[in-house]
Design a protein around this motif. Structure first.
Motif, PDB file in Angstrom:
ATOM      1  N   ASP A  76       0.817  -1.208   0.000  1.00  0.00           N
ATOM      2  CA  ASP A  76       0.000   0.000   0.000  1.00  0.00           C
ATOM      3  C   ASP A  76       0.848   1.253   0.000  1.00  0.00           C
ATOM      4  OD1 ASP A  76      -2.183   1.668   0.142  1.00  0.00           O
ATOM      5  OD2 ASP A  76      -2.270   1.597   2.314  1.00  0.00           O
ATOM      6  N   ARG A 103      -0.338   7.065   9.247  1.00  0.00           N
ATOM      7  CA  ARG A 103      -1.063   5.816   9.494  1.00  0.00           C
ATOM      8  C   ARG A 103      -0.190   4.579   9.361  1.00  0.00           C
ATOM      9  NH1 ARG A 103      -4.715   8.680   6.111  1.00  0.00           N
ATOM     10  NH2 ARG A 103      -4.084   7.384   4.358  1.00  0.00           N
ATOM     11  N   VAL A 104       1.013   4.727   8.863  1.00  0.00           N
ATOM     12  CA  VAL A 104       1.891   3.566   8.674  1.00  0.00           C
ATOM     13  C   VAL A 104       2.458   3.126  10.014  1.00  0.00           C
ATOM     14  CG1 VAL A 104       3.989   2.740   7.556  1.00  0.00           C
ATOM     15  CG2 VAL A 104       2.448   4.257   6.328  1.00  0.00           C
ATOM     16  N   LYS A 105       2.338   1.841  10.300  1.00  0.00           N
ATOM     17  CA  LYS A 105       2.814   1.295  11.572  1.00  0.00           C
ATOM     18  C   LYS A 105       4.202   0.676  11.459  1.00  0.00           C
ATOM     19  CE  LYS A 105      -1.005   2.408  13.599  1.00  0.00           C
ATOM     20  NZ  LYS A 105      -1.016   3.538  14.557  1.00  0.00           N
ATOM     21  N   ASN A 106       4.483   0.065  10.325  1.00  0.00           N
ATOM     22  CA  ASN A 106       5.766  -0.609  10.155  1.00  0.00           C
ATOM     23  C   ASN A 106       6.774   0.338   9.507  1.00  0.00           C
ATOM     24  OD1 ASN A 106       4.898  -3.095  11.208  1.00  0.00           O
ATOM     25  ND2 ASN A 106       3.909  -3.607   9.266  1.00  0.00           N
ATOM     26  N   SER A 114       3.552  -0.704   4.104  1.00  0.00           N
ATOM     27  CA  SER A 114       2.418  -1.417   4.669  1.00  0.00           C
ATOM     28  C   SER A 114       1.759  -2.228   3.567  1.00  0.00           C
ATOM     29  CB  SER A 114       1.417  -0.445   5.308  1.00  0.00           C
ATOM     30  OG  SER A 114       0.858   0.385   4.310  1.00  0.00           O
ATOM     31  N   THR A 115       0.973  -3.199   3.923  1.00  0.00           N
ATOM     32  CA  THR A 115       0.352  -4.085   2.952  1.00  0.00           C
ATOM     33  C   THR A 115      -1.169  -4.073   3.119  1.00  0.00           C
ATOM     34  OG1 THR A 115       0.585  -5.957   4.457  1.00  0.00           O
ATOM     35  CG2 THR A 115       2.359  -5.584   2.850  1.00  0.00           C
ATOM     36  N   THR A 116      -1.851  -4.425   2.041  1.00  0.00           N
ATOM     37  CA  THR A 116      -3.299  -4.529   2.051  1.00  0.00           C
ATOM     38  C   THR A 116      -3.712  -5.996   1.999  1.00  0.00           C
ATOM     39  OG1 THR A 116      -3.345  -4.319  -0.354  1.00  0.00           O
ATOM     40  CG2 THR A 116      -3.588  -2.307   0.931  1.00  0.00           C
ATOM     41  N   VAL A 154       9.267  -6.324   5.777  1.00  0.00           N
ATOM     42  CA  VAL A 154       8.681  -5.437   6.776  1.00  0.00           C
ATOM     43  C   VAL A 154       9.057  -5.917   8.152  1.00  0.00           C
ATOM     44  CG1 VAL A 154       6.528  -4.570   7.725  1.00  0.00           C
ATOM     45  CG2 VAL A 154       6.781  -4.833   5.250  1.00  0.00           C
ATOM     46  N   THR A 188       8.354  -5.663  12.060  1.00  0.00           N
ATOM     47  CA  THR A 188       7.415  -5.228  13.088  1.00  0.00           C
ATOM     48  C   THR A 188       8.179  -4.595  14.221  1.00  0.00           C
ATOM     49  OG1 THR A 188       5.952  -7.038  12.484  1.00  0.00           O
ATOM     50  CG2 THR A 188       5.572  -5.975  14.604  1.00  0.00           C
TER      51      THR A 188
END
Length: 386
Positions: free
Chosen positions: A58, A233-236, A291-293, A379, A381
């Motif tokens: 994403d 909004r990106v967490k990683n 990030s991924t969807t 990615v 975490t």
């Protein structure tokens, strides 16, 4: 015939060459009238296009920045004076309470001595007033003096006691001032800048050194206006050092400025690197957002969209010609559109010059690129480094 005879009479030359010339001209006119027009060249319009590819990535963006300490202290003397000693250099590792610089203490020591003398004088006056009050209390008990005289002596004693307290406070302040002649480190860390030298006269509060405290490290980056909301909004988040690109460190967005920088029009962001090695300080790093969807998505640039009669379409290239295909836009990601239906992976879509095309028109592609974002690095975490 008459013309030939007349020409012969006038020129005296044979009429055969003139006849041949007239015949050649007539033949050329006849051939020109019978020849077919040259075929018109086919209109082939050059365009730019991409080959569609689906991906579940994403967000895939990178921003470079500098690794800094989360807490940086600008140290300065709390009193003014002339620097007579400097015990640290840039890069010196210091401990809490370590002496960094000293001022000339002579004036401060004289002020402290003056405060001590004033305190001794006030204590002497208080002792005299207390002894006098005691004598008058004895005389009052024997009714040798009036109550008014005793009250005046009591007031004099209380005033003397107040003067002692004031002198004590002034003396303690002067003693503190003398202690401020030594600049101490307020925490463990490393000196990153020196702004004063021996012999320089500084005023109170002037920064003379910068201390980067031990602890978490951060990467300071600038995020463009069109990506700041997405990056929030990106967490990683992954941090890679230019000195060692293979090493990936987990990061976390700690702070994003609420206003854009007036010069660069970017938003200042601070990405924390928990438990980072102390050696990272000052290095250049790249912060990767990925990030991924849940399902793969097809992205096309905004310039690929063709709107006609409230219908969104794209030009698909097949066998060197274009055809208009209706599509459904599922969302917007930065400068790209997310297409949910109408096209599929592997098709070639025009991205520039869409308003100059017509169905069936031949085109030549100037350059084809994959529409899917580049594959993101693994990615990580937060809290688990690969």
């Amino acid at each position: 015939m008459f013309a030939l005879k007349t020409l012969r009479r006038q020129t005296g030359a044979p009429a055969l060459p003139a006849l041949r010339l007239l015949a050649a001209a007539a033949l050329a006119m006849t051939l020109a009238a019978c020849s077919k027009p040259a075929p018109k060249a086919e209109d082939v319009r050059p365009v730019r296009a991409i080959v569609l590819a689906s991906s579940n990535v994403d967000v895939n963006a990178e921003f470079s920045g500098e690794v800094v300490a989360r807490v940086t202290s600008q140290l300065g003397f709390r009193v003014g004076g002339k620097i007579v000693e400097r015990n640290v250099e840039v890069g010196t590792v210091v401990k809490r309470g370590q002496v960094l610089m000293r001022l000339d203490p002579q004036d401060l020591q004289l002020s402290q001595a003056q405060g001590k003398a004033s305190l001794n004088s006030a204590q002497t006056n208080r002792d005299l007033a207390r002894a006098e009050l005691k004598r008058y209390q004895e005389l009052r008990d024997k009714n040798f003096v009036s109550q008014a005289v005793l009250d005046s002596k009591d007031a004099a004693y209380k005033a003397a006691q107040a003067q002692v307290e004031a002198a004590q406070a002034a003396y303690r302040g002067q003693a503190n001032q003398s202690g401020y002649a030594s600049l101490l480190a307020d925490g463990d860390g490393v000196i990153t800048r020196i702004d004063a030298e021996v012999g320089q006269v500084v005023s109170p509060g002037t920064p003379v050194a910068v201390l980067a405290r031990n602890g978490d490290r951060e990467v300071v980056i600038g995020i463009p206006e069109d990506k700041v909301d997405t990056m929030r909004r990106v967490k990683n988040v992954v941090v890679r050092l230019w000195a060692d690109p293979k090493q990936a460190l987990p990061g976390k967005i700690r702070e994003v400025s609420p206003v854009a920088d007036p010069a660069t029009r970017t938003y200042l962001a601070k990405v924390t690197i928990p438990n980072a090695p102390e050696a990272l300080l000052g290095m250049t790093a790249v912060v990767q957002f990925a990030s991924t969807t849940a399902t793969p998505q097809i992205r096309v640039p905004l310039t690929a969209l063709f709107n006609e009669k409230s219908q969104s379409s794209v030009w698909v290239v097949e066998n060197g010609a274009v055809k208009l295909v209706n599509v459904t836009v599922g969302g917007v990601a930065g400068n790209d559109l997310l297409l949910s239906s109408g096209v599929k992976e592997g098709q070639t879509v025009v991205t520039a010059g869409v308003n100059l095309l017509k169905p069936g028109q031949k085109v030549s592609i100037l350059g084809a690129e994959m529409a899917a974002p580049a594959k993101a690095d693994p990615v990580i975490t937060a809290g688990a480094a690969k």
